[in-house]
Design a protein around this motif. Structure first.
Motif, PDB file in Angstrom:
ATOM      1  N   GLU A  28       0.844  -1.202   0.000  1.00  0.00           N
ATOM      2  CA  GLU A  28       0.000   0.000   0.000  1.00  0.00           C
ATOM      3  C   GLU A  28       0.883   1.258   0.000  1.00  0.00           C
ATOM      4  OE1 GLU A  28      -3.290   0.222  -0.113  1.00  0.00           O
ATOM      5  OE2 GLU A  28      -3.646   2.300   0.530  1.00  0.00           O
ATOM      6  N   ILE A  29       1.934   1.204   0.807  1.00  0.00           N
ATOM      7  CA  ILE A  29       2.818   2.371   0.914  1.00  0.00           C
ATOM      8  C   ILE A  29       3.547   2.599  -0.418  1.00  0.00           C
ATOM      9  CG2 ILE A  29       4.908   3.220   2.090  1.00  0.00           C
ATOM     10  CD1 ILE A  29       3.694   1.680   4.612  1.00  0.00           C
ATOM     11  N   ILE A  30       4.056   1.523  -0.999  1.00  0.00           N
ATOM     12  CA  ILE A  30       4.768   1.663  -2.280  1.00  0.00           C
ATOM     13  C   ILE A  30       3.808   2.189  -3.349  1.00  0.00           C
ATOM     14  CG2 ILE A  30       5.952   0.394  -4.131  1.00  0.00           C
ATOM     15  CD1 ILE A  30       7.021  -1.520  -1.911  1.00  0.00           C
ATOM     16  N   ARG A  31       2.613   1.628  -3.412  1.00  0.00           N
ATOM     17  CA  ARG A  31       1.664   2.040  -4.473  1.00  0.00           C
ATOM     18  C   ARG A  31       1.234   3.500  -4.283  1.00  0.00           C
ATOM     19  NH1 ARG A  31       0.109  -3.497  -5.296  1.00  0.00           N
ATOM     20  NH2 ARG A  31       1.390  -3.978  -7.124  1.00  0.00           N
ATOM     21  N   THR A  32       1.063   3.916  -3.030  1.00  0.00           N
ATOM     22  CA  THR A  32       0.674   5.315  -2.817  1.00  0.00           C
ATOM     23  C   THR A  32       1.814   6.234  -3.243  1.00  0.00           C
ATOM     24  OG1 THR A  32      -0.652   4.605  -0.951  1.00  0.00           O
ATOM     25  CG2 THR A  32      -0.252   6.966  -1.129  1.00  0.00           C
ATOM     26  N   ARG A  33       3.041   5.848  -2.890  1.00  0.00           N
ATOM     27  CA  ARG A  33       4.174   6.685  -3.300  1.00  0.00           C
ATOM     28  C   ARG A  33       4.284   6.739  -4.816  1.00  0.00           C
ATOM     29  NH1 ARG A  33       9.693   6.135  -0.013  1.00  0.00           N
ATOM     30  NH2 ARG A  33      10.218   7.702  -1.581  1.00  0.00           N
ATOM     31  N   LEU A  34       4.015   5.617  -5.462  1.00  0.00           N
ATOM     32  CA  LEU A  34       4.071   5.614  -6.934  1.00  0.00           C
ATOM     33  C   LEU A  34       2.991   6.538  -7.502  1.00  0.00           C
ATOM     34  CD1 LEU A  34       4.760   1.841  -7.730  1.00  0.00           C
ATOM     35  CD2 LEU A  34       6.268   3.784  -8.175  1.00  0.00           C
ATOM     36  N   ALA A  35       1.797   6.480  -6.902  1.00  0.00           N
ATOM     37  CA  ALA A  35       0.705   7.343  -7.372  1.00  0.00           C
ATOM     38  C   ALA A  35       1.092   8.804  -7.175  1.00  0.00           C
ATOM     39  CB  ALA A  35      -0.579   7.022  -6.622  1.00  0.00           C
ATOM     40  N   LEU A  36       1.746   9.092  -6.048  1.00  0.00           N
ATOM     41  CA  LEU A  36       2.145  10.482  -5.786  1.00  0.00           C
ATOM     42  C   LEU A  36       3.263  10.923  -6.726  1.00  0.00           C
ATOM     43  CD1 LEU A  36       1.765  10.514  -1.926  1.00  0.00           C
ATOM     44  CD2 LEU A  36       0.659  12.078  -3.519  1.00  0.00           C
TER      45      LEU A  36
END
Ligand SMILES: C[S@@+](CC[C@H](N)C(=O)[O-])C[C@H]1O[C@@H](n2cnc3c(N)ncnc32)[C@H](O)[C@@H]1O
Length: 460
Positions: free
Chosen positions: A104-112
């Motif tokens: 979740e953390i990696i995907r959110t950072r990627l989205a950001l």
């Protein structure tokens, strides 16, 4: 006959002798750099305090030192420290992670990384300034696991459930950021603290009446905590957009699942380096310590139990994994035939028989850990390009008075697979053993090291 401690010490000394010239104490490797601590001051990396992570500084140092270019893999990606730090240096990175929290953390950072539109930024500023959830009547129930019952003060639960309802009214991107901000503050507003093997509960939760009363100190209030987190994300992403040349950011690919299942599907000879830190053989249970976050992400008790069994064996609850397949059987055999490991296991089984272990699952956990790590090393060897390096951060451990040189045993296994041990970089300040172990067996420093193994220039 039981293997004596003297026999184990002699085998350990023999192996230490073999690697004597490879050990180098590296002053760069401070405790700060090999842990999350150095990420506290780094935009984006600081958002979520993943206690088991290493720092972006360490990744950059190692990638520079070993002149890594091209594409790297981290099979235990955690929150993606290696992936993001490598990508910033123009190195493409693939990660594998099993814990939904890290993903979740990696995907959110990627989205950001893709950027926030002006209107999304304005909405998030509005959330931080005006706290719109406070005015709404609607609430959305926070998912609870058996082990997270009663984790928050009732006013905090009320605030979280209003926040959950209100964030569902926003568009997908804003929703993802708001959920991420919530994930980042859960521990601070709860009665719990992550403590390696489990979640520690503050006495005010009224949950445990153990011999020792744990006082966490101030329990964070939800409103200031969430406002500060949303502001931090907005400020770091503004910083990122201004100072960060996105054209040098190489692609990050994340694969969900166990590296034991995913690595066999990766192509041979395809990575320029592997940089990773697996779970240590220290009984830390990620599915317990990250239970608040897993509950928020909607996992059920049954899903958490299944996840625990999928994780690399490092807790006494892990059952033996089936590695009897064509890919892995040969690697598990290599680990089972390691002389030092076999003598340690023999001794621990005897201690178990005499009721001297504080948990009977310890020998199974250690056997499982090395069997599975051997399989991971075998796959790492296959997917690396010839001459490419596998760089691994790991800790030695101690059980029932026996120091287990994880660095030596894994190096010996890695060499049987085909790697050359180039260096074992030692963190200068050594770690003691647990207070329980110290009381019974005295303090023996345990090495924390960065292993540098190189694949031979020919394939196996
Ligand atoms: C020491 S942490 C890695 C931290 C990472 N270096 C970082 O900086 O975020 C080990 C990670 O391995 C993950 N893990 C455990 N078993 C796994 C498996 N079988 N496959 C993939 N990941 C696994 C854990 O969830 C945890 O995130």
């Amino acid at each position: 006959m039981t293997t004596s401690l003297v026999t184990i010490a002699a085998l350990d000394a023999k192996l230490s002798g073999r690697y004597r010239k490879k050990f180098t104490v590296s002053p760069f490797l401070t405790r700060r750099v090999v842990s999350f601590q150095a990420n506290r001051g780094r935009p984006c990396h600081r958002w979520y305090r993943f206690k088991e992570s290493f720092s972006a500084d360490l990744v950059e140092h190692l990638l520079h030192k070993y002149r890594v270019r091209g594409r790297i893999l981290d099979p235990f990606a955690g929150v993606g420290t290696a992936l993001f730090a490598a990508s910033r240096l123009g190195i493409a990175s693939d990660g594998i992670e099993l814990l939904p929290v890290g993903r979740e953390i990696i995907r959110t950072r990627l989205a950001l990384h893709e950027g926030l539109s002006d209107s999304d930024r304005a909405t998030l500023h509005y959330w931080a300034d005006a706290c719109p959830w406070q005015r709404g009547e609607a609430k959305l129930r926070l998912n609870v696991l058996r082990i997270t019952q009663g984790a928050y003060p009732s006013a905090t639960i009320d605030a979280i459930e209003r926040y959950l309802a209100a964030m569902h009214t926003e568009n997908r991107k804003v929703f993802v950021v708001l959920r991420f901000a919530l994930l980042c503050v859960l521990e601070s507003v709860s009665y719990t603290r992550k403590d390696g093997q489990y979640l520690r509960w503050d006495y005010r939760a009224g949950r445990r009446r153990g011999a020792t009363r744990f006082d966490k100190g101030a329990i964070g209030e939800f409103l200031p905590a969430i406002k500060a987190k949303i502001e931090e994300i907005l400020s770091d992403t503004a910083f990122t957009e201004k100072n960060y040349d996105d054209t040098t950011t190489s692609k990050i690919t994340l694969r969900d699942g166990s590296c034991l299942d995913i690595m066999p599907k990766l192509s041979s000879n395809s990575y320029d380096a592997i940089l990773t830190s697996p779970p240590y053989c220290n009984r830390y249970d990620y599915t317990r310590t990250y239970a608040l976050e897993l509950a928020l992400l909607g996992l059920s008790d049954a899903e958490v139990s299944a996840l625990r069994q999928k994780m690399l064996s490092c807790t006494v609850e892990n059952r033996t994994k089936d590695l009897q397949n064509d890919t892995y059987i040969k690697f598990a055999k290599i680990s089972n035939s390691d002389e030092l490991l076999a003598s340690i296991l023999h001794r621990l089984e005897a201690e178990k028989k005499h009721g001297n272990l504080n948990n009977n699952g310890i020998p199974r956990m250690i056997r499982g850990y090395f069997n599975e790590m051997s399989c991971v090393l075998g796959e790492c060897y296959r997917v690396l390009k010839p001459d490419a390096r596998l760089i691994m951060i790991n800790d030695n451990v101690r059980y029932a008075g026996i120091s287990i040189s994880v660095d030596l045993i894994l190096s010996s296994i890695a060499e049987k697979i085909g790697f050359v041990t180039e260096k074992i970089l030692v963190v200068p300040t050594q770690k003691g053993n647990s207070s329980q172990q110290m009381g019974t067996h005295g303090c023996v420093p345990l090495r924390k090291c960065v292993y540098v193994w190189r694949k031979r220039s020919y394939d196996i």
